[in-house]
Design an enzyme around this catalytic site. Sequence first.
Site, mmCIF file in Angstrom:
data_model
loop_
_atom_site.group_PDB
_atom_site.id
_atom_site.type_symbol
_atom_site.label_atom_id
_atom_site.label_comp_id
_atom_site.label_asym_id
_atom_site.label_seq_id
_atom_site.Cartn_x
_atom_site.Cartn_y
_atom_site.Cartn_z
ATOM 1 N N GLN A 16 0.780 -1.249 0.000
ATOM 2 C CA GLN A 16 0.000 0.000 0.000
ATOM 3 C C GLN A 16 0.811 1.298 0.000
ATOM 4 O O GLN A 16 0.506 2.223 -0.760
ATOM 5 C CB GLN A 16 -0.952 0.022 1.217
ATOM 6 N N SER A 17 1.837 1.381 0.860
ATOM 7 C CA SER A 17 2.464 2.686 1.073
ATOM 8 C C SER A 17 3.062 3.247 -0.223
ATOM 9 O O SER A 17 2.734 4.360 -0.639
ATOM 10 C CB SER A 17 3.542 2.596 2.160
ATOM 11 N N ARG A 37 7.382 -9.074 -10.208
ATOM 12 C CA ARG A 37 7.991 -10.383 -10.443
ATOM 13 C C ARG A 37 7.147 -11.191 -11.430
ATOM 14 O O ARG A 37 5.927 -11.288 -11.254
ATOM 15 C CB ARG A 37 8.118 -11.163 -9.139
ATOM 16 N N ASN A 95 9.502 0.322 -1.963
ATOM 17 C CA ASN A 95 9.238 0.145 -0.530
ATOM 18 C C ASN A 95 9.451 -1.310 -0.128
ATOM 19 O O ASN A 95 8.642 -1.901 0.561
ATOM 20 C CB ASN A 95 7.831 0.632 -0.134
ATOM 21 N N ALA A 97 11.573 -4.340 1.871
ATOM 22 C CA ALA A 97 12.209 -4.428 3.183
ATOM 23 C C ALA A 97 13.637 -3.882 3.058
ATOM 24 O O ALA A 97 14.236 -3.941 1.974
ATOM 25 C CB ALA A 97 12.208 -5.870 3.653
ATOM 26 N N ARG A 103 20.651 -5.833 -2.261
ATOM 27 C CA ARG A 103 20.853 -7.258 -2.594
ATOM 28 C C ARG A 103 20.587 -7.505 -4.073
ATOM 29 O O ARG A 103 21.182 -8.367 -4.690
ATOM 30 C CB ARG A 103 19.930 -8.147 -1.740
ATOM 31 N N LYS A 135 10.964 -4.953 9.228
ATOM 32 C CA LYS A 135 9.822 -4.882 8.306
ATOM 33 C C LYS A 135 8.659 -4.245 9.052
ATOM 34 O O LYS A 135 8.451 -4.501 10.233
ATOM 35 C CB LYS A 135 9.401 -6.285 7.882
ATOM 36 N N GLU A 138 1.275 -1.189 8.303
ATOM 37 C CA GLU A 138 0.465 -0.066 8.776
ATOM 38 C C GLU A 138 0.345 0.058 10.308
ATOM 39 O O GLU A 138 0.698 1.072 10.900
ATOM 40 C CB GLU A 138 -0.945 -0.208 8.163
ATOM 41 N N ASP A 167 0.575 3.861 5.966
ATOM 42 C CA ASP A 167 0.835 3.503 4.569
ATOM 43 C C ASP A 167 0.524 4.661 3.621
ATOM 44 O O ASP A 167 1.406 5.241 3.005
ATOM 45 C CB ASP A 167 -0.021 2.297 4.176
ATOM 46 N N GLY A 246 -8.159 20.709 19.558
ATOM 47 C CA GLY A 246 -7.791 22.098 19.778
ATOM 48 C C GLY A 246 -8.489 22.701 20.980
ATOM 49 O O GLY A 246 -8.937 22.002 21.884
ATOM 50 N N GLY A 247 -8.598 23.996 20.995
ATOM 51 C CA GLY A 247 -9.209 24.688 22.131
ATOM 52 C C GLY A 247 -10.723 24.819 22.016
ATOM 53 O O GLY A 247 -11.344 25.527 22.805
HETATM 54 N N1 COA Z 1 12.427 -9.733 -9.398
HETATM 55 C C1 COA Z 1 13.123 -10.474 -8.512
HETATM 56 N N2 COA Z 1 13.015 -10.359 -7.185
HETATM 57 C C2 COA Z 1 12.154 -9.433 -6.739
HETATM 58 C C3 COA Z 1 11.393 -8.627 -7.589
HETATM 59 C C4 COA Z 1 11.546 -8.798 -8.981
HETATM 60 N N3 COA Z 1 10.864 -8.076 -9.864
HETATM 61 N N4 COA Z 1 10.620 -7.823 -6.847
HETATM 62 C C5 COA Z 1 10.871 -8.110 -5.568
HETATM 63 N N5 COA Z 1 11.806 -9.073 -5.489
HETATM 64 C C6 COA Z 1 12.383 -9.649 -4.279
HETATM 65 C C7 COA Z 1 13.171 -8.641 -3.500
HETATM 66 O O1 COA Z 1 14.422 -8.465 -4.093
HETATM 67 C C8 COA Z 1 13.204 -9.292 -2.128
HETATM 68 O O2 COA Z 1 14.174 -10.331 -2.176
HETATM 69 P P1 COA Z 1 15.343 -10.543 -1.080
HETATM 70 O O3 COA Z 1 14.700 -10.396 0.267
HETATM 71 O O4 COA Z 1 15.820 -11.925 -1.389
HETATM 72 O O5 COA Z 1 16.374 -9.526 -1.303
HETATM 73 C C9 COA Z 1 11.864 -9.992 -2.067
HETATM 74 O O6 COA Z 1 11.353 -10.025 -3.406
HETATM 75 C C10 COA Z 1 10.727 -9.450 -1.241
HETATM 76 O O7 COA Z 1 10.910 -8.185 -0.737
HETATM 77 P P2 COA Z 1 10.305 -7.738 0.689
HETATM 78 O O8 COA Z 1 10.179 -6.276 0.637
HETATM 79 O O9 COA Z 1 11.153 -8.318 1.755
HETATM 80 O O10 COA Z 1 8.833 -8.382 0.739
HETATM 81 P P3 COA Z 1 8.028 -9.006 1.987
HETATM 82 O O11 COA Z 1 6.718 -9.420 1.406
HETATM 83 O O12 COA Z 1 8.793 -10.029 2.716
HETATM 84 O O13 COA Z 1 7.809 -7.759 2.988
HETATM 85 C C11 COA Z 1 7.001 -5.603 3.687
HETATM 86 C C12 COA Z 1 6.766 -6.848 2.826
HETATM 87 C C13 COA Z 1 5.929 -4.586 3.341
HETATM 88 C C14 COA Z 1 6.909 -5.976 5.175
HETATM 89 C C15 COA Z 1 8.400 -5.014 3.405
HETATM 90 O O14 COA Z 1 8.529 -4.828 2.013
HETATM 91 C C16 COA Z 1 8.693 -3.703 4.124
HETATM 92 O O15 COA Z 1 8.941 -3.661 5.324
HETATM 93 N N6 COA Z 1 8.714 -2.592 3.364
HETATM 94 C C17 COA Z 1 9.054 -1.278 3.873
HETATM 95 C C18 COA Z 1 7.959 -0.682 4.713
HETATM 96 C C19 COA Z 1 6.638 -0.620 3.993
HETATM 97 O O16 COA Z 1 6.485 -0.046 2.949
HETATM 98 N N7 COA Z 1 5.637 -1.198 4.659
HETATM 99 C C20 COA Z 1 4.244 -1.004 4.300
HETATM 100 C C21 COA Z 1 3.789 -1.824 3.209
HETATM 101 S S1 COA Z 1 2.142 -1.338 2.843
#
Ligand code: COA
Length: 424
Positions: A16-17, A37, A95, A97, A103, A135, A138, A167, A246-247
Site C-alpha cells: 500500500q504505502s 515479479r 518500498n 524491506a 541485494r 519490516k 500499517e 501507509d 484544539g481549544g
Molecule cells: N524480481 C526479482 N526479485 C524481486 C522482484 C523482482 N521483480 N521484486 C521483488 N523481489 C524480491 C526482492 O528483491 C526481495 O528479495 P530478497 O529479500 O531476497 O532480497 C523480495 O522479493 C521481497 O521483498 P520484501 O520487501 O522483503 O517483501 P516481503 O513481502 O517479505 O515484505 C514488507 C513486505 C511490506 C513488510 C516489506 O517490504 C517492508 O517492510 N517494506 C518497507 C515498509 C513498507 O512499505 N511497509 C508497508 C507496506 S504497505
Amino acid sequence: MEALKGVKILDFTHVQSGPTCTQLLAWFGADVIKVERPGVGDATRKQLVDVPGADSLYFTMLNHNKRSLTLNTKNETGKEVLTRLVKECDVLVENFAPGAMERMGFGWEQIQAINPRMIMASVKGFGPGPFEDCKVYENIAQCAGGAASTTGFNDGVPLVTGAQIGDSGTGLHLALGIVTALYHRTHSGKGQRVLASMQDGVLNLCRVKLRDQQRLAAGPLTEYSQHGEGTPFGDTTPRAGNDSGGGQPGRILKCKGWEQDPNAYTYFITQAAAWPKICDAIGKPEWKEDPDYATPNARLTRLNEVFGAIEDWTMTKSKYEVMDICNPLDIPVGPILSMKEIAAEQSLRDTGTIVEVDHPERGAYLTVGCPVKLSASPADVQRSPLLGEHNDEILRDVLGYDGEDLEAVWNSGAVGDRPAQAAE
Ligand code: COA
C-alpha cells in the site's frame, strides 16, 4: 495538460504505502512503470480476493494509471533491462524491506553511477537507528509513530485508526519529497535520495500530541474531558476519546435512530463564537449569561453536562437535520458518514473523488479518485494494469528493444512468458 507529463517513474512499490505514492504521481501525469515479479506480481493482486481469478480491489484501487512490466531482476538479462530502465527513467520508487535493493545490485550508489539524474525514493518502516532493519506494516507504524498511544478512550487499550496514516500517509509524504527533488533537479541537474519512514510520517501527523506532551509540564490539559471529570493526568499524553484536539471542545453525539444505526451520530463542536446560538438551538438560552456556562473556561469543567444537554437535543434529530439546522447558524457539526453513504454520495461522484472504473476481469468497481484537484491538470482515473500487460510496449517504446534484441529478452525468461499476441 498533465502536470508531470514526461516524467518517467520506475515503480518498484508493492502493497500500500509505495503504490499510493506512485498512483498520485500517475494521476498528476507521470508515466509510471510498475515492475513486478514474473508470474507473481504485487502480492496484493491476490490478497482479499472477492472475484475469483480477478485482481483484488486491494490491488486495483492502489494502482490506477500505471503500466505493468514483469521483470526478474535477479536474472542476468533482467538486470540488463533494469539498467536500461534506470538510464531512461527520472525517479525510482521502492518500498521493499531494508536492503532488498542493495541485494538486487541496485542500491543508491549503483543507481547514481548508472544515472546521476535519477531520484531514488523509498518508504521504510523506520529511519536510521535501532529499528532500521525492521519490516513494518500499517498498524506497527501507527503504534511506533505515537498514534495508537493517543487514540481510544482513557480507560481502554490503545487503538489503531481506520485511516491508513502509516501507509497512505507515508505515500503522500514520499510523493511530496519526489516532486521537491524533481524541482531541485531542474537547477542542480542531479538526482538525490528521498526517504520517508513510516514512523516519521505518523509522528508528523501526530504533531499536536507531542505538543500536548510538553504542555503537561505546565499543568493539566484543561481541554481534555478527563480534566472536567477529575481524572488526574499521568506523565504522558493520554488518550482523548472523541475530544477535539484544539481549544474548541467537541464530541461525537447520538442522533435520532442511534439504537439501530451504528452511524447515527454527529460531531458537534462548541466553538466559542457560536455559543449563544448553540444555547438558543438546544433550548438553554439561560446558559448565555450564566457565569458557570457563558465563557469557554467556565465550561471546561462541565463538558459532560454541556454535551449531555446538546445530546438530548441531537437525539431528537437525524444527523442530517442537525447539519441542516446548525450550518446556517455557523455552528460547526459533521455527520458520521458510513462507507455505504459515502459510496452513494452524488457530490463526491461529481468532483471525481469517488469514481466508477471498469475492469476487464472484474467489471465495474468504485474507487477513490485523486484527492488533490489541479485546475489545469485534472486527473483521469484509468484502471490498474493486468500483470505484465505492457511488457512488449515498454520493451519496444521506452527501451527501444527491437528485432533480435527483443527476441533475446523474451527468450531469456527475464520478463516471464510471452503472451500469444506478442509472439506473432
Ligand atoms: N524480481 C526479482 N526479485 C524481486 C522482484 C523482482 N521483480 N521484486 C521483488 N523481489 C524480491 C526482492 O528483491 C526481495 O528479495 P530478497 O529479500 O531476497 O532480497 C523480495 O522479493 C521481497 O521483498 P520484501 O520487501 O522483503 O517483501 P516481503 O513481502 O517479505 O515484505 C514488507 C513486505 C511490506 C513488510 C516489506 O517490504 C517492508 O517492510 N517494506 C518497507 C515498509 C513498507 O512499505 N511497509 C508497508 C507496506 S504497505
